[in-house]
Design an enzyme around this catalytic site. Structure first.
Site, PDB file in Angstrom:
ATOM      1  N   SER A   1       5.242  -9.423  11.583  1.00 20.49           N
ATOM      2  CA  SER A   1       6.617  -9.027  11.766  1.00 20.49           C
ATOM      3  C   SER A   1       6.911  -7.689  11.460  1.00 20.49           C
ATOM      4  O   SER A   1       8.013  -7.542  11.252  1.00 20.49           O
ATOM      5  CB  SER A   1       7.358 -10.073  11.415  1.00 20.49           C
ATOM      6  OG  SER A   1       7.204 -10.334   9.960  1.00 20.49           O
TER       7      SER A   1
ATOM      8  N   ASN B   1       6.522  -3.082  12.270  1.00 23.45           N
ATOM      9  CA  ASN B   1       6.729  -2.423  13.371  1.00 23.45           C
ATOM     10  C   ASN B   1       6.300  -2.801  14.789  1.00 23.45           C
ATOM     11  O   ASN B   1       6.818  -2.830  15.641  1.00 23.45           O
ATOM     12  CB  ASN B   1       6.550  -0.930  12.978  1.00 23.45           C
ATOM     13  CG  ASN B   1       7.680  -0.455  12.009  1.00 23.45           C
ATOM     14  OD1 ASN B   1       8.898  -0.931  11.900  1.00 23.45           O
ATOM     15  ND2 ASN B   1       7.367   0.625  11.183  1.00 23.45           N
TER      16      ASN B   1
ATOM     17  N   CYS C   1      -4.519   3.253  18.495  1.00 21.14           N
ATOM     18  CA  CYS C   1      -3.135   3.970  19.236  1.00 21.14           C
ATOM     19  C   CYS C   1      -4.117   5.142  19.824  1.00 21.14           C
ATOM     20  O   CYS C   1      -3.987   5.695  20.917  1.00 21.14           O
ATOM     21  CB  CYS C   1      -2.351   4.295  18.363  1.00 21.14           C
ATOM     22  SG  CYS C   1      -2.699   5.621  16.995  1.00 21.14           S
TER      23      CYS C   1
ATOM     24  N   SER D   1       5.772   7.399  11.446  1.00 18.09           N
ATOM     25  CA  SER D   1       5.546   6.343  12.443  1.00 18.09           C
ATOM     26  C   SER D   1       4.322   5.586  11.983  1.00 18.09           C
ATOM     27  O   SER D   1       3.706   4.983  12.705  1.00 18.09           O
ATOM     28  CB  SER D   1       5.305   6.597  14.055  1.00 18.09           C
ATOM     29  OG  SER D   1       4.191   7.734  13.933  1.00 18.09           O
ATOM     30  N   ALA D   2       3.828   6.013  10.949  1.00 24.63           N
ATOM     31  CA  ALA D   2       2.584   5.621  10.403  1.00 24.63           C
ATOM     32  C   ALA D   2       2.945   4.783   9.052  1.00 24.63           C
ATOM     33  O   ALA D   2       3.013   5.526   8.073  1.00 24.63           O
ATOM     34  CB  ALA D   2       1.415   6.573   9.915  1.00 24.63           C
TER      35      ALA D   2
ATOM     36  N   ARG E   1      -1.950   3.268   7.663  1.00 23.44           N
ATOM     37  CA  ARG E   1      -2.309   3.945   6.422  1.00 23.44           C
ATOM     38  C   ARG E   1      -3.395   3.418   5.773  1.00 23.44           C
ATOM     39  O   ARG E   1      -4.622   4.073   5.305  1.00 23.44           O
ATOM     40  CB  ARG E   1      -1.315   4.530   5.345  1.00 23.44           C
ATOM     41  CG  ARG E   1      -0.220   5.377   5.957  1.00 23.44           C
ATOM     42  CD  ARG E   1       0.748   5.660   5.317  1.00 23.44           C
ATOM     43  NE  ARG E   1       2.049   6.393   5.722  1.00 23.44           N
ATOM     44  CZ  ARG E   1       2.029   7.571   5.787  1.00 23.44           C
ATOM     45  NH1 ARG E   1       1.197   8.439   5.051  1.00 23.44           N
ATOM     46  NH2 ARG E   1       3.267   8.327   6.352  1.00 23.44           N
TER      47      ARG E   1
ATOM     48  N   ASN F   1      -5.679   1.368   7.072  1.00 25.43           N
ATOM     49  CA  ASN F   1      -6.863   1.216   7.926  1.00 25.43           C
ATOM     50  C   ASN F   1      -7.149   2.591   8.684  1.00 25.43           C
ATOM     51  O   ASN F   1      -7.907   2.775   9.811  1.00 25.43           O
ATOM     52  CB  ASN F   1      -6.330   0.618   9.469  1.00 25.43           C
ATOM     53  CG  ASN F   1      -6.066  -0.968   9.008  1.00 25.43           C
ATOM     54  OD1 ASN F   1      -6.741  -1.453   8.146  1.00 25.43           O
ATOM     55  ND2 ASN F   1      -5.059  -1.539   9.572  1.00 25.43           N
TER      56      ASN F   1
ATOM     57  N   ASN G   1       2.594   6.552  19.302  1.00 25.62           N
ATOM     58  CA  ASN G   1       1.318   6.061  19.036  1.00 25.62           C
ATOM     59  C   ASN G   1       1.413   4.461  18.829  1.00 25.62           C
ATOM     60  O   ASN G   1       0.470   3.791  18.948  1.00 25.62           O
ATOM     61  CB  ASN G   1       0.909   6.619  17.660  1.00 25.62           C
ATOM     62  CG  ASN G   1       2.021   6.414  16.573  1.00 25.62           C
ATOM     63  OD1 ASN G   1       3.140   6.902  16.853  1.00 25.62           O
ATOM     64  ND2 ASN G   1       1.513   5.955  15.457  1.00 25.62           N
TER      65      ASN G   1
END
Length: 313
Positions: free
Chosen positions: A11, A13, A129, A161-162, A167, A169, A288
């Protein structure tokens, strides 16, 4: 015809953006449950407000939900580590899995390149992505070339957006993407680099693809790339070329030396892309994440269509 019932596990982003896409653009699937581990997460809150079943008890909680026996497809937007357990549980229940983590348990799947080859797989992996954005370009070059000795991609995304999952992975990202460049894109050797750009205001996703190919001219490559861009735009409207494709030819009088691979003669191609998100839940600069959720939904729609056709026959 009854639509295939689906669940999103995760659940955060990515899971929440996928949820919004599945609600806004309904086709062959019906989203009936969202699974998380944080009861206060915005994703679970958004699902509850829309009357979708939720649990914050992870995969164990999912198994307790009334809709569990009716599920046909599960989207996993958690982590590569967690996905290993999820895959075992879901497969045992006969639920087809679309994996948005870099776990790479199932075959790599990029909708415009090889989706039809994996419709019966119990688990399909959406690569990364960067892979979803760039592998179509690698494949576009490969399909008009006699050989593709090398392909390298550089994916630059906004640091904002990370999230923690991305991070955590990063290592899996580079390995998984490089592997998929070879297995799906058709390169003999692939390399992937990711850059988290802290610029403010945040920049949209930008990707650079370098290929070394043999047996294809500039016009053939250009036409193939443009055709592939149009195909990706059907599910990611913000996917576009940033500038004209660049070419450099290496002949017998100016061979390119590749460390560990010897000398190369042929065409070097540079393709520059940008990916703007649709803004369904995440900001438009998060292209991404948007391309992952859009590709996962497109994949799920095809899997659901296949399942419904089999049920009707």
């Amino acid at each position: 015809m009854t639509r295939t019932k689906a669940v999103i596990i995760g659940s955060g982003n990515i899971g929440t953006d996928l949820m919004m896409k599945m609600i806004k653009y309904q086709q062959n699937m019906e989203l009936v449950a969202v699974v998380g581990i944080d009861p206060e997460s915005d994703g679970l809150k958004q699902a509850r407000e829309r009357g979708i079943a939720t649990t914050h008890e992870g995969i164990e909680g999912l198994q307790k939900l009334e809709c569990y026996p009716e599920l046909g497809i599960a989207f996993d937007a958690t982590s590569a580590y967690a996905h290993k357990l999820h895959d075992q549980v879901l497969r045992a229940a006969g639920i087809q899995v679309v994996d948005l983590t870099p776990a790479a348990i199932g075959p790599f799947t990029v909708p415009t390149v090889n989706m039809t080859a994996n419709l019966d797989a119990p688990n399909v992996n959406m690569v990364t992505c960067g892979g979803q954005a760039t592998i179509p370009m690698v494949a576009a070059v490969r399909r008009v070339a006699s050989r593709l000795p090398y392909a390298e991609i550089i994916a630059s995304v906004a640091s904002r957006s990370a999230g923690p999952g991305t991070r955590a992975n990063i290592d899996e990202f580079t390995r998984t993407t490089a592997n998929a460049i070879e297995k799906v894109g058709g390169a003999e050797q692939g390399k992937a680099i990711i850059i988290l750009n802290p610029a403010e205001p945040p920049m949209i996703m930008r990707d650079t693809i370098f290929t070394l190919s043999e047996g294809a001219d500039e016009d053939a490559i250009r036409a193939s790339v443009e055709e592939m861009v149009a195909a990706v735009q059907k599910y990611v409207p913000g996917y576009r070329l940033k500038q004209e494709i660049q070419f450099e030819r290496y002949g017998d009088n100016n061979k390119l030396t590749i460390p560990g691979r010897g000398e190369f003669t042929g065409m070097k191609t540079m393709i520059m892309l940008e990916v703007e998100g649709a803004g369904d839940y995440l900001p438009s600069y998060s292209g991404n994440l948007d391309i992952m959720t859009a590709a996962a939904k497109a994949t799920g729609e095809l899997l659901a269509e296949r399942r419904m056709a089999a049920a009707a026959s």
